[in-house]
Motif scaffolding. Structure first.
Motif, PDB file in Angstrom:
ATOM      1  N   ASP A  40      -5.535  36.997   9.530  1.00  0.00           N
ATOM      2  CA  ASP A  40      -7.048  36.994   8.816  1.00  0.00           C
ATOM      3  C   ASP A  40      -6.682  37.223   7.403  1.00  0.00           C
ATOM      4  O   ASP A  40      -7.765  37.881   6.989  1.00  0.00           O
ATOM      5  CB  ASP A  40      -7.932  38.034   9.727  1.00  0.00           C
ATOM      6  CG  ASP A  40      -8.061  37.592  10.944  1.00  0.00           C
ATOM      7  OD1 ASP A  40      -8.258  36.220  11.203  1.00  0.00           O
ATOM      8  OD2 ASP A  40      -8.186  38.566  11.992  1.00  0.00           O
ATOM      9  N   GLU A  42      -7.603  36.853   3.568  1.00  0.00           N
ATOM     10  CA  GLU A  42      -8.301  36.233   2.772  1.00  0.00           C
ATOM     11  C   GLU A  42      -7.770  35.674   1.268  1.00  0.00           C
ATOM     12  O   GLU A  42      -8.245  34.767   0.910  1.00  0.00           O
ATOM     13  CB  GLU A  42      -9.684  36.958   2.355  1.00  0.00           C
ATOM     14  CG  GLU A  42     -10.664  37.361   3.701  1.00  0.00           C
ATOM     15  CD  GLU A  42     -11.733  38.405   3.508  1.00  0.00           C
ATOM     16  OE1 GLU A  42     -11.815  38.817   2.234  1.00  0.00           O
ATOM     17  OE2 GLU A  42     -12.483  38.310   4.390  1.00  0.00           O
ATOM     18  N   TYR A 203      -8.294  24.761   4.401  1.00  0.00           N
ATOM     19  CA  TYR A 203      -8.494  26.310   4.089  1.00  0.00           C
ATOM     20  C   TYR A 203      -8.845  26.751   2.480  1.00  0.00           C
ATOM     21  O   TYR A 203      -9.592  27.567   2.355  1.00  0.00           O
ATOM     22  CB  TYR A 203      -7.070  27.124   4.398  1.00  0.00           C
ATOM     23  CG  TYR A 203      -6.864  27.214   6.186  1.00  0.00           C
ATOM     24  CD1 TYR A 203      -7.061  28.101   6.661  1.00  0.00           C
ATOM     25  CD2 TYR A 203      -6.214  25.935   6.253  1.00  0.00           C
ATOM     26  CE1 TYR A 203      -7.008  28.017   7.978  1.00  0.00           C
ATOM     27  CE2 TYR A 203      -5.875  25.933   7.998  1.00  0.00           C
ATOM     28  CZ  TYR A 203      -6.307  26.940   8.565  1.00  0.00           C
ATOM     29  OH  TYR A 203      -5.907  26.841   9.990  1.00  0.00           O
ATOM     30  N   LYS A 212     -11.165  28.434   8.098  1.00  0.00           N
ATOM     31  CA  LYS A 212     -11.755  29.500   7.432  1.00  0.00           C
ATOM     32  C   LYS A 212     -11.288  29.456   5.837  1.00  0.00           C
ATOM     33  O   LYS A 212      -9.918  29.025   5.756  1.00  0.00           O
ATOM     34  CB  LYS A 212     -11.282  30.950   8.166  1.00  0.00           C
ATOM     35  CG  LYS A 212      -9.793  31.014   8.045  1.00  0.00           C
ATOM     36  CD  LYS A 212      -9.484  32.363   8.786  1.00  0.00           C
ATOM     37  CE  LYS A 212      -8.121  32.818   8.491  1.00  0.00           C
ATOM     38  NZ  LYS A 212      -7.529  33.831   9.258  1.00  0.00           N
TER      39      LYS A 212
END
Length: 528
Positions: A40, A42, A203, A212
């Motif tokens: 996860d 970023e 992405y 995402k």
């Protein structure tokens, strides 16, 4: 009665053997990035380093959820525990180790979660060789490691992967930290940036909602996404969705879309044309698993890459449910299609290839005269310096309305058909291109501003497939032009009333044979 014996792999031999699983540098780094995305993250930052002693290290940092001690140990275990989310980009629990040790002898993880302290774990091939044990070292971070973590991640949870003792990236240089070594590392880094921009395009693209969003940096420079399909400029010519029956009887689906890109000159500006990078190498099928490019571009052994297919790029999408059906390998870098799926995909691609080839050839027919405009200037200048040394007939009684003239040579005088024309640019009086010649001839003698010359037919396949790819090769073009001009001069030096039709028939026969002989030659690259 069965006698079972546990056979434990020899650690030293096993870890050395697993270094040779076939990873390239760019695919190895992409595999490590997969873990960051699965955690996860970023933001992901990659920094290749070459120190003053010539030692290479790679630092990959992410601000994901991080790992505690048990999770660090699991991460460094060959065949680690499967992730809870089956759609994760990680699959076999091997990627981090096999990808990293393919290039380095020491793999270090520095990580913390929101609830655990900062810890380090290392997997050292030299230690394994000495101890001959599958041992992972867990420790508190050193001062240097603390600084690296704080600089890249700060107080947030996250993980830093460090490749130390990198021994398989650069060759051995006399000066390990010299200019040659640095240029070699820079080349690898540039290739890596392009690869990551393509593999993780969905992405990285904030406007793409299929995956995402993440932000990725290379040496502090943001990596921008690269869309192989130039959506917004390309033409979606076909799309389809197909069912695949799974071993348990359930049905999964894959999607395939075919795009024909514009020719370079048809893009709205040079920047977009350059970004699309129309080339022979980039045609083919791009295969995405869970929105991550895992294979391509290629034609899956169905077709070969040829210039007239350079405008076709095909998007193939599937999710983790088809992993077994497509036999995904541990590098997640290829798929194997069963006979039924293979036939379905090939039947989809065949008409798409035809349409792309038609688009390419129409563009080629339009651009060949443009390419030819300035390609024969050197030939004209070269022939001009030799014109007076070449035996030539006398040309008179010229009739431009009928394209006729009298030719007087050592055989006598003949009235023949001879194209009468003028130069379209200064000194273009020996070799001139035209868009067509009667009967599809490759060439014909002509009179250009009172000079005996040769007209070349740019629509003839020989011109398109032999001249055009070499149009910037001065010596090659001059050599071919000298031959064609020499044939024209020789014809006029030998022609008579009784042989003039034979010479025309000879040109027709040679042009027909050349058309056949170049039939299987590739078309010139798009944009030549």
């Amino acid at each position: 009665m069965n006698n079972f014996h546990e056979v434990v792999p020899d650690p030293k031999r096993m870890v050395e053997g697993l270094r040779d699983t076939g990873y390239e540098f760019i695919t190895a780094i992409a595999d490590v990035v997969d873990n960051s995305i699965a955690a996860d993250a970023e933001t992901i930052s990659i920094q290749p380093i070459l120190d003053l002693r010539g030692n290479v290290s790679i630092v990959i940092a992410d601000n994901g959820i991080g790992m505690n001690q048990d999770e660090l140990i699991n991460a460094l275990k060959y065949g680690s525990e499967p992730r809870k989310v089956k759609a994760s980009l990680g699959k076999f629990g091997l990627g981090l180790k096999t990808a990293s040790t393919a290039f380095c002898r020491r793999l270090v993880l520095i990580s913390k979660t929101s609830k655990s302290d900062l810890l380090t774990a290392s997997w050292d091939l030299d230690h394994v060789a000495t101890s001959n044990k599958w041992e992972v070292e867990i420790d508190v971070p050193s001062k240097e490691q603390l600084e690296i973590f704080k600089k890249n991640i700060g107080d947030h949870s996250g993980t830093i992967v460090i490749w130390e003792k990198v021994d398989r990236l650069l060759k051995k240089y006399t000066q390990p930290s010299g200019q040659a070594a640095r240029k070699s590392l820079e080349k690898n880094v540039n290739e890596l940036k392009k690869h990551l921009a393509m593999v993780f395009q969905r992405y990285l693209d904030v406007n793409d909602n299929r995956a995402k969003n993440i932000t990725m940096f290379m040496n502090g420079e943001k990596i921008e996404p690269w869309d192989p399909f130039s959506k917004g400029f390309s033409n979606l010519i076909n799309k389809a969705q197909y069912d695949v029956e799974m071993p348990d009887g359930s049905i999964s689906k894959f999607e395939i879309k075919a795009y024909v890109l514009p020719r370079k000159e048809e893009f709205p500006n040079n920047e977009e044309a350059e970004k699309a990078n129309i080339s022979n190498e980039l045609q083919g099928v791009y295969i995405y698993r869970e929105n991550r490019l895992i294979n391509g571009p290629d034609w899956l052994k169905m077709f070969t890459k040829e210039p007239h297919g350079s405008l076709l790029r095909v998007e193939f999408n599937f999710d983790h449910q088809l992993d077994e059906a497509f036999h995904i390998d541990i590098k997640k870098s290829q798929i194997l299609l069963n006979e039924t799926v293979y036939d379905v995909v090939k039947s989809f691609l065949t008409p798409a290839r035809r349409q792309a080839q038609e688009t390419y050839r129409k563009g080629r027919a339009k651009t060949t005269p443009e390419a030819a405009k300035n390609g024969h200037q050197e030939s004209n200048r070269n022939i001009e310096t030799k014109e007076g040394e070449v035996n030539q007939p006398v040309v008179d009684s010229v009739d431009p309305t009928k394209d006729e003239a009298n030719i007087t040579n050592s055989q006598g005088t003949a009235r023949i058909k001879l194209k009468i024309t003028s130069a379209t640019r200064p000194k273009e009086v020996f070799v001139q291109t035209v868009e067509s010649i009667n009967d599809g001839l490759l060439w014909e003698p002509c009179l250009i501003d009172s000079h005996i010359g040769v007209c070349l037919n740019t629509s003839h396949p020989y011109y398109q497939k032999v001249y055009v790819p070499n149009i910037t090769e001065g010596v090659t073009i001059q050599g071919m032009d000298a031959l064609m001009w020499g044939l024209s001069i020789s014809e006029l030096n030998c022609v008579t009333e009784s042989t003039k039709n034979l010479f025309q028939e000879l040109r027709y026969e040679v042009s027909r044979n050349l058309r056949k002989l170049v039939e299987d030659l590739p078309d010139p690259e798009s944009g030549d």
